[in-house]
Motif scaffolding. Structure first.
Motif, PDB file in Angstrom:
ATOM      1  N   GLU A  60       0.810  -1.226   0.000  1.00 16.69           N
ATOM      2  CA  GLU A  60       0.000   0.000   0.000  1.00 16.69           C
ATOM      3  C   GLU A  60       0.836   1.266   0.000  1.00 16.69           C
ATOM      4  O   GLU A  60       0.306   2.357  -0.126  1.00 16.69           O
TER       5      GLU A  60
ATOM      6  N   ARG B 187      -2.570   5.620   0.735  1.00 19.78           N
ATOM      7  CA  ARG B 187      -2.440   4.159   0.839  1.00 19.78           C
ATOM      8  C   ARG B 187      -2.924   3.579  -0.479  1.00 19.78           C
ATOM      9  O   ARG B 187      -4.096   3.725  -0.821  1.00 19.78           O
TER      10      ARG B 187
ATOM     11  N   GLU C  16      -4.420   1.364  -2.042  1.00 17.04           N
ATOM     12  CA  GLU C  16      -5.284   0.196  -1.838  1.00 17.04           C
ATOM     13  C   GLU C  16      -5.646  -0.414  -3.178  1.00 17.04           C
ATOM     14  O   GLU C  16      -5.737   0.309  -4.176  1.00 17.04           O
TER      15      GLU C  16
END
Ligand SMILES: O=C(C[C@H]1NCCC[C@H]1O)Cn1cnc2c(c1=O)CCCC2
Ligand SMILES: [Mg+2]
Length: 442
Positions: free
Chosen positions: A88, A140, A142
Protein backbone atom coordinates in the motif's frame (compact mmCIF):
# COMPACT_ATOMS: atom_id res chain seq x y z
CA UNK A 1 -30.45 15.46 -12.99
CA UNK A 2 -33.72 14.64 -11.25
CA UNK A 3 -34.23 11.60 -9.04
CA UNK A 4 -32.10 8.53 -8.48
CA UNK A 5 -31.68 5.84 -11.13
CA UNK A 6 -30.87 3.12 -8.59
CA UNK A 7 -32.70 2.19 -5.39
CA UNK A 8 -30.81 1.64 -2.13
CA UNK A 9 -32.33 -1.83 -1.74
CA UNK A 10 -31.66 -2.85 -5.34
CA UNK A 11 -27.96 -2.11 -5.72
CA UNK A 12 -26.34 -0.57 -2.68
CA UNK A 13 -22.95 0.08 -4.30
CA UNK A 14 -24.39 1.84 -7.33
CA UNK A 15 -26.91 3.72 -5.18
CA UNK A 16 -24.05 4.97 -2.97
CA UNK A 17 -21.93 6.15 -5.92
CA UNK A 18 -24.94 7.96 -7.36
CA UNK A 19 -25.86 9.67 -4.10
CA UNK A 20 -22.38 11.05 -3.40
CA UNK A 21 -22.21 12.49 -6.95
CA UNK A 22 -25.81 13.75 -7.28
CA UNK A 23 -25.64 15.42 -3.87
CA UNK A 24 -22.59 17.31 -5.20
CA UNK A 25 -20.29 15.97 -2.47
CA UNK A 26 -17.98 13.98 -4.75
CA UNK A 27 -16.69 14.32 -8.30
CA UNK A 28 -14.92 11.28 -9.74
CA UNK A 29 -11.30 11.88 -10.76
CA UNK A 30 -9.21 10.45 -13.58
CA UNK A 31 -6.99 8.50 -11.19
CA UNK A 32 -8.69 5.42 -9.77
CA UNK A 33 -9.33 5.59 -6.03
CA UNK A 34 -8.94 9.38 -5.94
CA UNK A 35 -11.94 11.69 -5.59
CA UNK A 36 -12.65 15.41 -5.60
CA UNK A 37 -14.24 16.54 -2.32
CA UNK A 38 -16.70 19.31 -3.20
CA UNK A 39 -17.86 22.05 -0.81
CA UNK A 40 -20.72 20.09 0.80
CA UNK A 41 -18.27 17.34 1.78
CA UNK A 42 -15.62 19.77 3.04
CA UNK A 43 -18.28 21.69 4.98
CA UNK A 44 -19.12 18.49 6.90
CA UNK A 45 -15.41 17.77 7.43
CA UNK A 46 -14.95 21.30 8.81
CA UNK A 47 -17.95 21.00 11.15
CA UNK A 48 -16.55 17.79 12.67
CA UNK A 49 -13.13 19.44 12.96
CA UNK A 50 -14.71 22.47 14.67
CA UNK A 51 -15.95 20.09 17.37
CA UNK A 52 -12.93 17.75 17.67
CA UNK A 53 -10.03 20.22 17.49
CA UNK A 54 -11.02 22.33 20.52
CA UNK A 55 -11.76 19.15 22.48
CA UNK A 56 -8.25 17.72 22.00
CA UNK A 57 -6.75 21.13 22.76
CA UNK A 58 -8.59 21.01 26.11
CA UNK A 59 -6.72 17.73 26.68
CA UNK A 60 -3.37 19.51 26.14
CA UNK A 61 -2.81 18.19 22.64
CA UNK A 62 -1.14 20.61 20.21
CA UNK A 63 -1.31 20.60 16.42
CA UNK A 64 1.91 20.25 14.45
CA UNK A 65 2.71 19.40 10.86
CA UNK A 66 5.25 16.81 9.71
CA UNK A 67 6.50 16.20 6.15
CA UNK A 68 4.56 14.17 3.65
CA UNK A 69 7.66 12.09 2.78
CA UNK A 70 9.53 9.44 4.73
CA UNK A 71 12.75 7.61 3.89
CA UNK A 72 12.73 3.88 3.27
CA UNK A 73 15.01 2.94 6.12
CA UNK A 74 12.93 4.87 8.66
CA UNK A 75 9.68 3.51 7.27
CA UNK A 76 10.97 -0.09 7.51
CA UNK A 77 12.16 0.43 11.04
CA UNK A 78 9.15 -1.05 12.83
CA UNK A 79 9.09 -4.42 10.99
CA UNK A 80 5.74 -6.01 11.93
CA UNK A 81 4.06 -2.60 11.64
CA UNK A 82 4.92 -2.21 7.99
CA UNK A 83 5.34 -5.77 6.71
CA UNK A 84 1.69 -6.55 6.02
CA UNK A 85 1.07 -3.16 4.50
CA UNK A 86 4.06 -2.80 2.17
CA UNK A 87 2.04 -3.01 -1.09
CA UNK A 88 0.00 0.00 0.00
CA UNK A 89 2.99 2.33 0.30
CA UNK A 90 3.36 4.83 -2.56
CA UNK A 91 6.90 5.86 -3.54
CA UNK A 92 8.45 8.89 -5.26
CA UNK A 93 11.30 7.60 -7.43
CA UNK A 94 11.93 10.48 -9.84
CA UNK A 95 12.08 14.24 -9.96
CA UNK A 96 11.62 15.51 -13.47
CA UNK A 97 13.57 13.20 -15.76
CA UNK A 98 16.14 12.08 -13.23
CA UNK A 99 15.84 9.12 -10.87
CA UNK A 100 16.10 9.96 -7.19
CA UNK A 101 19.23 8.61 -5.49
CA UNK A 102 17.01 7.05 -2.83
CA UNK A 103 13.26 6.57 -3.35
CA UNK A 104 11.10 8.26 -0.72
CA UNK A 105 7.72 7.04 0.52
CA UNK A 106 4.59 9.14 0.80
CA UNK A 107 3.25 8.86 4.36
CA UNK A 108 0.56 6.19 4.78
CA UNK A 109 0.52 7.18 8.46
CA UNK A 110 3.07 9.16 10.44
CA UNK A 111 4.46 7.00 13.26
CA UNK A 112 7.79 6.56 11.50
CA UNK A 113 7.87 10.20 10.39
CA UNK A 114 7.36 11.56 13.88
CA UNK A 115 8.99 9.16 16.29
CA UNK A 116 12.67 9.80 15.48
CA UNK A 117 11.92 13.38 16.58
CA UNK A 118 10.01 12.25 19.64
CA UNK A 119 13.26 10.48 20.59
CA UNK A 120 15.19 13.71 20.03
CA UNK A 121 12.77 15.96 21.93
CA UNK A 122 12.12 13.65 24.89
CA UNK A 123 15.07 13.58 27.26
CA UNK A 124 13.73 13.90 30.79
CA UNK A 125 10.39 13.23 32.47
CA UNK A 126 9.72 16.98 32.34
CA UNK A 127 9.46 16.64 28.55
CA UNK A 128 6.47 14.38 29.11
CA UNK A 129 3.70 14.04 28.26
CA UNK A 130 4.33 14.98 24.65
CA UNK A 131 0.98 15.21 22.84
CA UNK A 132 0.79 16.14 19.18
CA UNK A 133 -1.86 15.91 16.48
CA UNK A 134 -1.86 16.73 12.80
CA UNK A 135 -4.66 17.35 10.33
CA UNK A 136 -3.38 16.06 7.01
CA UNK A 137 -3.79 13.70 4.07
CA UNK A 138 -2.29 10.22 3.83
CA UNK A 139 -1.82 7.91 0.86
CA UNK A 140 -2.44 4.16 0.84
CA UNK A 141 -2.38 2.54 -2.57
CA UNK A 142 -5.28 0.20 -1.84
CA UNK A 143 -6.29 -2.38 -4.39
CA UNK A 144 -9.65 -3.64 -3.12
CA UNK A 145 -12.67 -1.82 -4.47
CA UNK A 146 -12.16 1.91 -4.01
CA UNK A 147 -15.22 3.70 -2.57
CA UNK A 148 -15.59 7.46 -2.10
CA UNK A 149 -14.96 8.46 1.54
CA UNK A 150 -14.83 4.79 2.66
CA UNK A 151 -11.72 3.51 0.89
CA UNK A 152 -9.69 5.92 -1.23
CA UNK A 153 -6.01 6.06 -2.13
CA UNK A 154 -5.69 9.48 -0.53
CA UNK A 155 -7.83 10.63 2.37
CA UNK A 156 -7.97 13.39 4.99
CA UNK A 157 -7.72 12.55 8.65
CA UNK A 158 -6.41 13.69 11.97
CA UNK A 159 -3.72 11.55 13.56
CA UNK A 160 -2.90 12.01 17.23
CA UNK A 161 0.44 10.80 18.57
CA UNK A 162 1.12 11.03 22.30
CA UNK A 163 3.85 9.87 24.69
CA UNK A 164 3.57 9.40 28.46
CA UNK A 165 5.87 8.47 31.34
CA UNK A 166 3.43 5.90 32.77
CA UNK A 167 1.06 3.40 31.16
CA UNK A 168 -1.97 4.47 33.21
CA UNK A 169 -1.88 7.93 31.62
CA UNK A 170 -1.78 6.39 28.15
CA UNK A 171 -4.62 3.98 28.99
CA UNK A 172 -6.77 6.86 30.22
CA UNK A 173 -6.21 8.98 27.10
CA UNK A 174 -7.06 6.07 24.78
CA UNK A 175 -10.56 5.96 26.25
CA UNK A 176 -11.00 9.75 26.42
CA UNK A 177 -10.30 9.95 22.69
CA UNK A 178 -12.58 6.98 21.99
CA UNK A 179 -15.39 8.88 23.75
CA UNK A 180 -14.78 11.89 21.48
CA UNK A 181 -15.08 9.56 18.46
CA UNK A 182 -18.38 8.26 19.84
CA UNK A 183 -19.59 11.87 20.10
CA UNK A 184 -18.49 12.66 16.52
CA UNK A 185 -20.67 9.82 15.31
CA UNK A 186 -23.61 9.91 17.72
CA UNK A 187 -23.98 13.62 18.42
CA UNK A 188 -23.05 15.04 15.00
CA UNK A 189 -23.56 12.36 12.35
CA UNK A 190 -26.54 10.80 14.20
CA UNK A 191 -24.97 7.35 13.83
CA UNK A 192 -24.99 4.81 16.70
CA UNK A 193 -21.61 3.17 17.25
CA UNK A 194 -20.31 0.41 19.48
CA UNK A 195 -17.11 1.00 21.47
CA UNK A 196 -14.87 -2.02 21.83
CA UNK A 197 -11.44 -3.54 22.02
CA UNK A 198 -10.15 -5.43 18.99
CA UNK A 199 -8.96 -9.02 19.19
CA UNK A 200 -5.24 -9.79 19.10
CA UNK A 201 -5.57 -10.73 15.41
CA UNK A 202 -7.60 -7.66 14.47
CA UNK A 203 -5.59 -5.06 16.40
CA UNK A 204 -2.95 -2.77 14.85
CA UNK A 205 0.07 -5.09 14.70
CA UNK A 206 2.46 -2.36 15.82
CA UNK A 207 0.51 -1.65 19.00
CA UNK A 208 -0.32 -3.11 22.39
CA UNK A 209 -4.10 -2.93 22.09
CA UNK A 210 -6.62 -1.28 19.79
CA UNK A 211 -9.97 0.24 20.70
CA UNK A 212 -12.43 1.43 18.07
CA UNK A 213 -15.95 2.64 17.48
CA UNK A 214 -17.78 0.38 15.04
CA UNK A 215 -20.79 1.41 12.96
CA UNK A 216 -23.19 -0.95 11.16
CA UNK A 217 -24.70 -0.68 7.68
CA UNK A 218 -28.04 -2.58 7.75
CA UNK A 219 -28.31 -2.66 3.94
CA UNK A 220 -25.11 -4.64 3.57
CA UNK A 221 -25.19 -6.31 6.97
CA UNK A 222 -21.60 -5.25 7.41
CA UNK A 223 -19.90 -3.57 10.33
CA UNK A 224 -17.51 -0.75 9.51
CA UNK A 225 -14.67 0.66 11.61
CA UNK A 226 -15.54 4.27 12.42
CA UNK A 227 -12.35 5.43 14.16
CA UNK A 228 -9.50 3.87 16.16
CA UNK A 229 -7.63 4.73 19.33
CA UNK A 230 -4.57 2.56 19.95
CA UNK A 231 -2.31 2.13 22.91
CA UNK A 232 1.07 1.40 21.31
CA UNK A 233 2.64 0.27 24.58
CA UNK A 234 6.42 0.65 24.40
CA UNK A 235 6.81 -1.07 21.02
CA UNK A 236 7.63 2.06 19.03
CA UNK A 237 9.61 3.49 21.95
CA UNK A 238 11.89 0.44 21.77
CA UNK A 239 12.30 0.76 18.00
CA UNK A 240 12.94 4.47 18.04
CA UNK A 241 14.79 4.64 21.38
CA UNK A 242 12.29 7.08 22.90
CA UNK A 243 13.73 7.01 26.44
CA UNK A 244 13.69 9.51 29.27
CA UNK A 245 15.39 10.05 32.58
CA UNK A 246 12.76 9.52 35.25
CA UNK A 247 12.51 11.54 38.46
CA UNK A 248 14.71 9.02 40.28
CA UNK A 249 17.53 9.37 37.76
CA UNK A 250 16.64 6.00 36.19
CA UNK A 251 16.02 5.36 32.49
CA UNK A 252 12.43 4.88 31.38
CA UNK A 253 10.80 4.17 28.05
CA UNK A 254 7.70 6.13 27.05
CA UNK A 255 4.19 4.67 26.71
CA UNK A 256 2.50 5.86 23.50
CA UNK A 257 -0.92 6.20 21.90
CA UNK A 258 -2.01 6.96 18.36
CA UNK A 259 -5.55 7.69 17.26
CA UNK A 260 -7.39 8.77 14.09
CA UNK A 261 -10.65 9.45 12.35
CA UNK A 262 -10.89 10.26 8.66
CA UNK A 263 -13.20 11.42 5.89
CA UNK A 264 -14.60 7.88 6.08
CA UNK A 265 -17.00 9.40 8.67
CA UNK A 266 -18.83 11.18 5.81
CA UNK A 267 -19.26 7.97 3.82
CA UNK A 268 -20.77 6.17 6.81
CA UNK A 269 -23.24 9.05 7.22
CA UNK A 270 -24.31 8.71 3.55
CA UNK A 271 -24.74 4.94 3.89
CA UNK A 272 -26.74 5.07 7.11
CA UNK A 273 -29.10 8.00 6.43
CA UNK A 274 -29.34 8.23 2.62
CA UNK A 275 -32.56 7.11 0.88
CA UNK A 276 -34.00 6.76 -2.63
CA UNK A 277 -34.36 10.53 -2.97
CA UNK A 278 -30.64 10.97 -2.28
CA UNK A 279 -28.61 12.32 0.62
CA UNK A 280 -30.12 12.96 4.05
CA UNK A 281 -28.05 15.38 6.15
CA UNK A 282 -28.24 15.50 9.95
CA UNK A 283 -28.96 19.17 10.73
CA UNK A 284 -25.88 19.51 12.91
CA UNK A 285 -23.55 18.91 9.96
CA UNK A 286 -25.70 20.38 7.16
CA UNK A 287 -24.08 23.46 5.59
CA UNK A 288 -27.62 24.60 4.76
CA UNK A 289 -30.23 23.36 7.25
CA UNK A 290 -33.18 25.05 5.53
CA UNK A 291 -33.90 26.07 1.94
CA UNK A 292 -36.70 28.61 1.36
CA UNK A 293 -38.53 28.20 -1.96
CA UNK A 294 -41.11 30.63 -3.41
CA UNK A 295 -44.16 28.98 -4.98
CA UNK A 296 -45.43 31.62 -7.44
CA UNK A 297 -48.73 31.27 -9.36
CA UNK A 298 -49.36 32.96 -12.70
CA UNK A 299 -51.23 36.02 -11.44
CA UNK A 300 -49.93 36.00 -7.87
CA UNK A 301 -47.95 38.83 -6.36
CA UNK A 302 -44.50 37.33 -7.00
CA UNK A 303 -42.64 40.28 -5.48
CA UNK A 304 -44.52 39.90 -2.18
CA UNK A 305 -43.86 36.16 -2.19
CA UNK A 306 -40.16 36.70 -2.92
CA UNK A 307 -39.94 39.35 -0.17
CA UNK A 308 -41.55 36.93 2.31
CA UNK A 309 -38.99 34.25 1.35
CA UNK A 310 -36.09 36.65 1.81
CA UNK A 311 -37.26 37.84 5.22
CA UNK A 312 -37.90 34.21 6.29
CA UNK A 313 -34.35 33.20 5.38
CA UNK A 314 -32.96 36.34 7.05
CA UNK A 315 -34.89 35.67 10.28
CA UNK A 316 -33.61 32.08 10.45
CA UNK A 317 -30.01 33.09 9.76
CA UNK A 318 -30.27 35.89 12.33
CA UNK A 319 -31.35 33.27 14.85
CA UNK A 320 -28.19 31.27 14.20
CA UNK A 321 -29.56 28.69 11.80
CA UNK A 322 -28.22 28.15 8.28
CA UNK A 323 -30.93 28.99 5.73
CA UNK A 324 -30.59 29.16 1.95
CA UNK A 325 -32.95 30.80 -0.53
CA UNK A 326 -33.71 29.46 -4.02
CA UNK A 327 -35.49 32.18 -5.97
CA UNK A 328 -34.14 31.16 -9.40
CA UNK A 329 -36.83 31.86 -12.01
CA UNK A 330 -35.54 29.31 -14.51
CA UNK A 331 -36.43 26.31 -12.31
CA UNK A 332 -39.91 25.17 -11.26
CA UNK A 333 -40.73 24.60 -7.56
CA UNK A 334 -41.04 20.87 -8.28
CA UNK A 335 -37.58 20.74 -9.78
CA UNK A 336 -36.23 22.61 -6.78
CA UNK A 337 -37.90 20.20 -4.32
CA UNK A 338 -36.16 17.23 -5.95
CA UNK A 339 -32.86 19.07 -6.25
CA UNK A 340 -32.65 20.06 -2.59
CA UNK A 341 -33.95 16.65 -1.46
CA UNK A 342 -31.11 15.08 -3.46
CA UNK A 343 -28.66 17.36 -1.64
CA UNK A 344 -30.10 16.21 1.68
CA UNK A 345 -31.20 19.59 3.07
CA UNK A 346 -33.07 18.75 6.31
CA UNK A 347 -35.94 21.25 5.88
CA UNK A 348 -37.62 23.03 3.00
CA UNK A 349 -39.93 26.01 3.47
CA UNK A 350 -42.47 26.72 0.73
CA UNK A 351 -44.19 30.10 0.54
CA UNK A 352 -47.04 30.56 -1.98
CA UNK A 353 -49.95 33.06 -2.29
CA UNK A 354 -52.18 30.99 0.02
CA UNK A 355 -49.44 30.94 2.70
CA UNK A 356 -49.06 34.69 2.31
CA UNK A 357 -52.79 35.28 2.83
CA UNK A 358 -52.72 33.19 6.01
CA UNK A 359 -49.26 34.63 6.92
CA UNK A 360 -47.93 31.13 7.42
CA UNK A 361 -45.31 28.97 5.74
CA UNK A 362 -45.34 25.30 4.75
CA UNK A 363 -42.46 23.28 6.16
CA UNK A 364 -41.50 19.91 4.66
CA UNK A 365 -39.12 17.57 6.55
CA UNK A 366 -36.50 15.68 4.54
CA UNK A 367 -36.25 12.79 7.01
CA UNK A 368 -39.90 11.71 7.05
CA UNK A 369 -41.57 13.93 4.44
CA UNK A 370 -43.95 15.43 7.01
CA UNK A 371 -45.65 18.70 5.94
CA UNK A 372 -46.23 21.27 8.69
CA UNK A 373 -47.94 24.68 8.33
CA UNK A 374 -46.40 27.22 10.72
CA UNK A 375 -47.60 30.79 11.44
CA UNK A 376 -44.87 33.25 10.40
CA UNK A 377 -44.79 34.67 13.94
CA UNK A 378 -43.68 31.35 15.40
CA UNK A 379 -41.27 30.48 12.61
CA UNK A 380 -37.88 30.74 14.32
CA UNK A 381 -38.57 28.63 17.39
CA UNK A 382 -40.66 26.13 15.39
CA UNK A 383 -37.90 25.58 12.81
CA UNK A 384 -35.31 25.23 15.58
CA UNK A 385 -37.56 22.62 17.28
CA UNK A 386 -38.05 20.69 14.05
CA UNK A 387 -34.32 20.66 13.25
CA UNK A 388 -33.62 19.25 16.72
CA UNK A 389 -36.35 16.69 16.19
CA UNK A 390 -34.84 15.67 12.83
CA UNK A 391 -31.40 15.19 14.41
CA UNK A 392 -32.91 12.98 17.14
CA UNK A 393 -35.15 11.11 14.72
CA UNK A 394 -32.24 10.25 12.43
CA UNK A 395 -30.25 8.87 15.37
CA UNK A 396 -33.18 6.95 16.89
CA UNK A 397 -34.18 5.48 13.52
CA UNK A 398 -30.61 4.37 12.79
CA UNK A 399 -30.32 2.88 16.29
CA UNK A 400 -33.61 0.98 15.99
CA UNK A 401 -32.58 -0.39 12.58
CA UNK A 402 -29.19 -1.46 13.91
CA UNK A 403 -30.55 -3.00 17.09
CA UNK A 404 -33.12 -4.91 15.03
CA UNK A 405 -30.19 -6.56 13.24
CA UNK A 406 -28.49 -7.77 16.42
CA UNK A 407 -28.68 -11.54 16.75
CA UNK A 408 -27.42 -13.57 19.73
CA UNK A 409 -25.80 -16.87 18.65
CA UNK A 410 -24.24 -19.77 20.57
CA UNK A 411 -23.07 -22.18 17.87
CA UNK A 412 -20.96 -21.89 14.71
CA UNK A 413 -23.94 -22.84 12.53
CA UNK A 414 -26.09 -20.12 14.06
CA UNK A 415 -23.16 -17.74 13.56
CA UNK A 416 -22.86 -18.47 9.83
CA UNK A 417 -26.64 -18.33 9.29
CA UNK A 418 -26.84 -14.94 11.03
CA UNK A 419 -23.84 -13.61 9.10
CA UNK A 420 -25.45 -14.60 5.79
CA UNK A 421 -28.66 -12.91 6.93
CA UNK A 422 -26.95 -9.54 7.32
CA UNK A 423 -27.04 -9.66 11.10
CA UNK A 424 -24.87 -7.94 13.68
CA UNK A 425 -23.82 -10.91 15.77
CA UNK A 426 -23.58 -11.04 19.56
CA UNK A 427 -21.66 -14.21 20.39
CA UNK A 428 -19.66 -15.59 23.35
CA UNK A 429 -15.95 -14.75 22.88
CA UNK A 430 -13.44 -17.28 24.17
CA UNK A 431 -10.39 -15.59 22.65
CA UNK A 432 -8.66 -18.96 22.21
CA UNK A 433 -6.77 -20.17 19.16
CA UNK A 434 -8.91 -22.52 17.05
CA UNK A 435 -6.90 -25.78 16.80
CA UNK A 436 -7.81 -28.76 14.61
CA UNK A 437 -8.91 -31.18 17.31
CA UNK A 438 -11.31 -28.59 18.75
CA UNK A 439 -12.94 -28.05 15.36
CA UNK A 440 -13.19 -31.79 14.62
CA UNK A 441 -14.56 -32.68 18.06
CA UNK A 442 -17.87 -30.75 17.90
O1 LIG B 1 -2.12 3.67 10.70
C1 LIG B 1 -2.16 2.75 11.46
C2 LIG B 1 -2.13 2.89 12.94
C3 LIG B 1 -2.38 4.29 13.48
N1 LIG B 1 -1.78 5.34 12.68
C4 LIG B 1 -1.94 6.68 13.26
C5 LIG B 1 -3.37 7.00 13.59
C6 LIG B 1 -4.06 5.91 14.30
C7 LIG B 1 -3.85 4.58 13.63
O2 LIG B 1 -4.47 4.52 12.38
C8 LIG B 1 -2.17 1.33 10.94
N2 LIG B 1 -1.75 1.29 9.53
C9 LIG B 1 -2.71 1.16 8.57
N3 LIG B 1 -2.37 1.10 7.28
C10 LIG B 1 -1.05 1.18 6.89
C11 LIG B 1 -0.03 1.33 7.84
C12 LIG B 1 -0.41 1.39 9.23
O3 LIG B 1 0.42 1.52 10.13
C13 LIG B 1 1.42 1.47 7.46
C14 LIG B 1 1.72 1.15 6.02
C15 LIG B 1 0.64 1.46 5.04
C16 LIG B 1 -0.76 1.10 5.44
MG1 LIG C 1 -5.85 -0.62 5.43
Amino acid sequence: KLGMAVKKDDNFGEWYSEVVVNSEMIEYYDISGCYILRPQAISIWETLQAFFDPEIKKMGIKNAYFPLFVTENVLQKEKDHIEGFAPEVAWVTKSGKSELEVPIAIRPTSETVMYPYFAKWIRGHRDLPLKLNQWCNVVRWEFSNPTPFIRSREFLWQEGHTAFAIKEEADQEVLEILELYRRVYEEYLAIPVIKGKKSELEKFAGGLYTTSVEAFIPHTGRGIQGATSHCLGQNFAKMFQINFEDDKGGKGMVWQNSWAYSTRTIGVMVMVHGDDKGLVLPPKVASAQVVVIPVPYKDADTTAIKAACESTANDLNAAGMRADLDTRENYSPGWKYSHWEMKGIPLRIEIGPRDLEKSQVRIVRRDNGAKIDVPMGELVEKVQEILTSIQENLFNTAKEKRDACIEVVHTWDEFMTALNNKKLILAPWCDEEIVDQVMSSN
